[in-house]
Motif scaffolding. Structure first.
Motif, PDB file in Angstrom:
ATOM      1  N   PHE A  83       0.940  -1.112  -0.039  1.00  0.00           N
ATOM      2  CA  PHE A  83      -0.016   0.138   0.044  1.00  0.00           C
ATOM      3  C   PHE A  83       0.847   1.173  -0.040  1.00  0.00           C
ATOM      4  O   PHE A  83       0.437   2.279   0.492  1.00  0.00           O
ATOM      5  CB  PHE A  83      -0.799   0.083   1.273  1.00  0.00           C
ATOM      6  CG  PHE A  83      -1.954  -1.157   1.140  1.00  0.00           C
ATOM      7  CD1 PHE A  83      -3.123  -1.219   0.203  1.00  0.00           C
ATOM      8  CD2 PHE A  83      -1.841  -2.403   1.765  1.00  0.00           C
ATOM      9  CE1 PHE A  83      -4.082  -1.982   0.115  1.00  0.00           C
ATOM     10  CE2 PHE A  83      -2.622  -3.568   1.603  1.00  0.00           C
ATOM     11  CZ  PHE A  83      -3.831  -3.371   1.175  1.00  0.00           C
ATOM     12  N   ASP A  99       1.487   2.692  -2.709  1.00  0.00           N
ATOM     13  CA  ASP A  99       1.242   3.621  -3.969  1.00  0.00           C
ATOM     14  C   ASP A  99       0.620   5.230  -3.328  1.00  0.00           C
ATOM     15  O   ASP A  99       0.032   4.745  -2.065  1.00  0.00           O
ATOM     16  CB  ASP A  99       0.031   2.944  -4.725  1.00  0.00           C
ATOM     17  CG  ASP A  99      -0.418   3.851  -5.767  1.00  0.00           C
ATOM     18  OD1 ASP A  99      -1.168   4.877  -5.490  1.00  0.00           O
ATOM     19  OD2 ASP A  99       0.017   3.789  -6.817  1.00  0.00           O
ATOM     20  N   ASP A 122      -1.839   6.866  -3.841  1.00  0.00           N
ATOM     21  CA  ASP A 122      -3.277   6.760  -3.897  1.00  0.00           C
ATOM     22  C   ASP A 122      -3.752   5.781  -2.764  1.00  0.00           C
ATOM     23  O   ASP A 122      -4.927   5.842  -2.298  1.00  0.00           O
ATOM     24  CB  ASP A 122      -4.060   6.349  -5.318  1.00  0.00           C
ATOM     25  CG  ASP A 122      -3.602   7.581  -6.292  1.00  0.00           C
ATOM     26  OD1 ASP A 122      -3.599   8.738  -5.745  1.00  0.00           O
ATOM     27  OD2 ASP A 122      -3.666   7.410  -7.357  1.00  0.00           O
ATOM     28  N   SER A 123      -2.727   4.834  -2.648  1.00  0.00           N
ATOM     29  CA  SER A 123      -3.193   3.712  -1.508  1.00  0.00           C
ATOM     30  C   SER A 123      -2.808   4.152  -0.166  1.00  0.00           C
ATOM     31  O   SER A 123      -3.576   3.538   0.904  1.00  0.00           O
ATOM     32  CB  SER A 123      -2.716   2.206  -2.094  1.00  0.00           C
ATOM     33  OG  SER A 123      -3.116   1.994  -3.364  1.00  0.00           O
ATOM     34  N   PHE A 133      -9.424  -0.236   2.209  1.00  0.00           N
ATOM     35  CA  PHE A 133      -9.753  -0.993   0.844  1.00  0.00           C
ATOM     36  C   PHE A 133     -10.848  -1.894   1.419  1.00  0.00           C
ATOM     37  O   PHE A 133     -11.271  -2.702   0.743  1.00  0.00           O
ATOM     38  CB  PHE A 133      -8.380  -1.540   0.232  1.00  0.00           C
ATOM     39  CG  PHE A 133      -7.846  -0.761  -0.814  1.00  0.00           C
ATOM     40  CD1 PHE A 133      -8.682  -0.412  -1.741  1.00  0.00           C
ATOM     41  CD2 PHE A 133      -6.694  -0.092  -0.810  1.00  0.00           C
ATOM     42  CE1 PHE A 133      -7.968   0.337  -2.595  1.00  0.00           C
ATOM     43  CE2 PHE A 133      -6.093   0.678  -1.504  1.00  0.00           C
ATOM     44  CZ  PHE A 133      -6.852   0.968  -2.437  1.00  0.00           C
ATOM     45  N   TYR A 171     -13.982  -0.732   0.843  1.00  0.00           N
ATOM     46  CA  TYR A 171     -14.169  -0.125  -0.580  1.00  0.00           C
ATOM     47  C   TYR A 171     -15.441  -0.727  -1.314  1.00  0.00           C
ATOM     48  O   TYR A 171     -16.135  -0.143  -1.701  1.00  0.00           O
ATOM     49  CB  TYR A 171     -12.900  -0.123  -1.226  1.00  0.00           C
ATOM     50  CG  TYR A 171     -12.750   0.422  -2.539  1.00  0.00           C
ATOM     51  CD1 TYR A 171     -13.336   1.697  -2.691  1.00  0.00           C
ATOM     52  CD2 TYR A 171     -12.095  -0.146  -3.526  1.00  0.00           C
ATOM     53  CE1 TYR A 171     -13.264   2.525  -4.074  1.00  0.00           C
ATOM     54  CE2 TYR A 171     -11.908   0.619  -4.922  1.00  0.00           C
ATOM     55  CZ  TYR A 171     -12.493   1.823  -4.853  1.00  0.00           C
ATOM     56  OH  TYR A 171     -12.332   2.258  -6.290  1.00  0.00           O
ATOM     57  N   TRP A 230      -8.733  -3.734  -6.856  1.00  0.00           N
ATOM     58  CA  TRP A 230      -7.826  -2.825  -6.388  1.00  0.00           C
ATOM     59  C   TRP A 230      -6.738  -2.442  -7.452  1.00  0.00           C
ATOM     60  O   TRP A 230      -6.719  -3.247  -8.367  1.00  0.00           O
ATOM     61  CB  TRP A 230      -7.122  -2.853  -5.025  1.00  0.00           C
ATOM     62  CG  TRP A 230      -8.155  -3.386  -3.947  1.00  0.00           C
ATOM     63  CD1 TRP A 230      -9.337  -3.255  -4.014  1.00  0.00           C
ATOM     64  CD2 TRP A 230      -7.884  -4.269  -2.923  1.00  0.00           C
ATOM     65  NE1 TRP A 230     -10.065  -3.751  -2.890  1.00  0.00           N
ATOM     66  CE2 TRP A 230      -8.958  -4.341  -2.250  1.00  0.00           C
ATOM     67  CE3 TRP A 230      -6.274  -4.701  -2.412  1.00  0.00           C
ATOM     68  CZ2 TRP A 230      -8.970  -5.258  -1.153  1.00  0.00           C
ATOM     69  CZ3 TRP A 230      -6.578  -5.318  -1.235  1.00  0.00           C
ATOM     70  CH2 TRP A 230      -7.638  -5.764  -0.511  1.00  0.00           C
ATOM     71  N   GLN A 233      -3.844  -2.709  -6.903  1.00  0.00           N
ATOM     72  CA  GLN A 233      -2.682  -3.855  -6.680  1.00  0.00           C
ATOM     73  C   GLN A 233      -2.975  -5.097  -7.662  1.00  0.00           C
ATOM     74  O   GLN A 233      -2.119  -5.702  -7.875  1.00  0.00           O
ATOM     75  CB  GLN A 233      -2.693  -4.453  -5.143  1.00  0.00           C
ATOM     76  CG  GLN A 233      -2.262  -3.064  -4.329  1.00  0.00           C
ATOM     77  CD  GLN A 233      -3.094  -2.337  -3.997  1.00  0.00           C
ATOM     78  OE1 GLN A 233      -4.175  -2.082  -4.431  1.00  0.00           O
ATOM     79  NE2 GLN A 233      -2.800  -1.209  -2.843  1.00  0.00           N
TER      80      GLN A 233
END
Length: 565
Positions: free
Chosen positions: A286, A288, A290-291, A304, A307, A334, A336
């Motif tokens: 996680f 990233d 955005d993550s 998530f 989500y 996601w 990922q």
């Protein structure tokens, strides 16, 4: 067939992508047992667009044949296990009446058949999973049940025939018209020839376009081709959004449901993010940008985890149904497990099979990493109580029956929706309007409405991003008409959009609207003894068609001003 190199050269020179030939193979090979069926409309693909087209056509008295490769109709909502991505007005004005009725039927089924708490039964806009991707995150099997219920009466009286587990493998084309399709049973291998005066392509990848020699585009266009501000310097036909094999899972504390180490785990554990903007960040993480602020925690039920959650345990009576609803259940779709290392479009069958298996391995690897290695807020590693839910997706392995396809082939249409037609920035530049007064391009041949951000997931060339705020837009009839073919219509994501505008036209309610509009279009053309193209170009016929759409609960324009969402 031209080679892939020839195709890329064509596009580099700005020429349209035209694939011909396979359509001309004989539909009745010598010595092969082939049955035959005939209808007013043959639809390839039983996703949302295909179902909506079938319902609209049958409601107009047409006989319809619908093929579907899996044993579940419903596409994104069911076989692909993707809770609906929708606009914020969807509960009232943001879609067709039939699409909203489907949503309400799902809620009614939960109130009737599921062990909801007394409070949950009073929630007018019930969201069974309380997922924050959508206002209606529900079990794929519930969506399937309602779609089957919608189509069952037409099947019972014989106006609709659904060929489940069938794939279209060839087409008979004469000039600018499709005469028949050949569908093959994936269970028996037996072929059936499907004849009709009109055909619709509701497949996820636009499979009928190369089979019939219909001109189409794939990948990213150049600015020279479209004039779009964010288009590429040169065409990139191999540049498409990644696809995802979704996973259903729940959380069982104090239990160990760790899966066997996936065969490709080492590959995906070492893989870095595909997107250039986050190059270097591990894919299974996680990290990233955005993550990171979202995170993942099934214990705290945050990030998530919630989500795309389809069961919120707080909405169900504890201990009911043998404790089946005592824990949350969620769908893993996601960044990922977005697969962007190859495309399922226009490669060989072996290439497609290889990419699909790699995408399946990526999703399983993500789950295994979550179970054994993912850093926990308490300092530990992994949640071994994460459990695959094969029953939710109707498979033995817990992976969705079909991959979630975001982008496939798109017809070269009479009208192509461009970035300039839908973005706030583009409309302000084109019209000189202020931000408050800017409206999406007003298509006089509108067949519906939609809205979503122009959101492109990571692509096979590492692109990812949003390309400006979009305005509530219309769906033009011209985008449903191939430039040359007279009796083949798109009924999915394969309408006349670009690589960029596909990002906002590919969502559930818009696909449904496209299919529904196609079903009505075929009925109007049949009633007047003319072609779908003539409906657009004959003012009286277009007016008749649009009146029928409005009468059928399909709004052609957004209200101005828009109500609060």
């Amino acid at each position: 067939m031209p080679s892939r190199r020839d195709v890329i050269r064509q596009l580099a020179l700005g020429a349209p992508l035209v694939l011909l030939a396979p359509a001309c193979r004989p539909l009745r090979p010598r010595g092969a047992p082939v049955g035959g069926m005939r209808a007013d409309l043959v639809i390839a693909g039983g996703g949302l667009g295909g179902c909506a087209a079938a319902l609209a056509a049958c409601a107009n008295g047409l006989r319809v044949i619908l093929t579907e490769e899996t044993d579940w109709i419903g596409g994104q909502l069911t076989a692909q296990a993707v809770p609906p991505d929708e606009n914020r007005w969807i509960e009232t004005i943001g879609g067709t009446a039939s699409y909203r009725a489907l949503r309400e039927a799902v809620r009614a089924r939960y109130r009737r058949d599921y062990p909801l708490t007394a409070h949950a039964r009073t929630i007018a806009r019930l969201n069974p999973g309380s997922g924050w991707v959508s206002r209606l995150c529900a079990d794929p099997r519930t969506w399937l049940a309602e779609l089957e219920a919608l189509l069952a009466p037409q099947e019972a009286v014989g106006t609709l025939h659904i060929l489940r587990r069938h794939r279209v493998v060839a087409a008979d084309v004469q000039g600018d018209r499709v005469r028949a399709l050949r569908a093959r049973s994936l269970e028996t291998g037996r072929d059936v020839v499907l004849e009709a005066p009109c055909f619709a392509d509701a497949t996820e990848l636009g499979d009928l376009l190369p089979l019939t020699g219909t001109e189409y585009m794939v990948g990213a266009e150049s600015r020279a081709q479209t004039g779009e501000p964010h288009a590429k310097d040169a065409p990139e036909p191999d540049n498409v959004q990644g696809f995802t094999v979704c996973v259903a899972m729940d959380w069982r504390p104090r239990e160990d449901h760790t899966i066997a180490r996936p065969a490709q785990y080492d590959r995906w554990r070492a893989q870095r993010m595909r997107s250039d903007e986050v190059a270097g960040a591990p894919l299974l993480s996680f990290d990233d940008p955005d993550s990171r602020p979202i995170g993942f925690d099934p214990v705290a039920r945050k990030g998530f985890w919630s989500y795309r959650r389809i069961v919120d345990r707080d909405l169900f009576t504890p201990g009911s149904a043998g404790g089946a609803f005592d824990q949350d259940c969620t769908i893993v779709n996601w960044i990922q497990n977005d697969y962007a290392w190859g495309s399922l479009t226009d490669g060989t069958a072996a290439d497609a099979a290889q990419h699909l298996e790699a995408a399946r391995q990526l999703s399983l690897s993500l789950l295994y990493w979550l179970q054994v290695e993912c850093p926990r807020p308490d300092g530990g590693q992994g949640w071994r109580g994460l459990r695959l839910r094969p029953d939710v997706v109707g498979t033995a392995d817990g992976l969705a029956k079909a991959p979630y396809i975001r982008e496939g082939r798109r017809i070269l249409a009479e009208a192509t929706v461009l970035e300039q037609h839908v973005t706030l920035e583009g409309r302000m530049a084109d019209t000189g309007a202020s931000q408050e007064a800017a409206r999406a391009y007003p298509w006089p041949d509108s067949v519906g409405i939609g809205h979503y951000s122009m959101d492109l997931h990571v692509s096979t060339r590492g692109d990812r991003g949003r390309y400006g705020d979009t305005l509530p837009f219309q769906i033009p009839l011209g985008a449903l008409l191939p430039r040359r073919m007279e009796n083949l219509l798109p009924a999915c994501k394969n309408l006349g959009v670009t690589h960029l505008t596909n990002g906002c036209y590919r969502l559930h309610p818009i696909e449904w609207n496209v299919g529904e509009a196609v079903g009505h279009l075929v009925a109007v053309a049949r009633r007047h003894g003319t072609t779908p193209r003539a409906v657009r170009h004959t003012p009286a016929l277009l007016a008749d068609y649009q009146r029928q759409l409005v009468t059928g609960g399909i709004p052609l324009a957004w209200p101005d001003p828009l109500p609060p969402g």
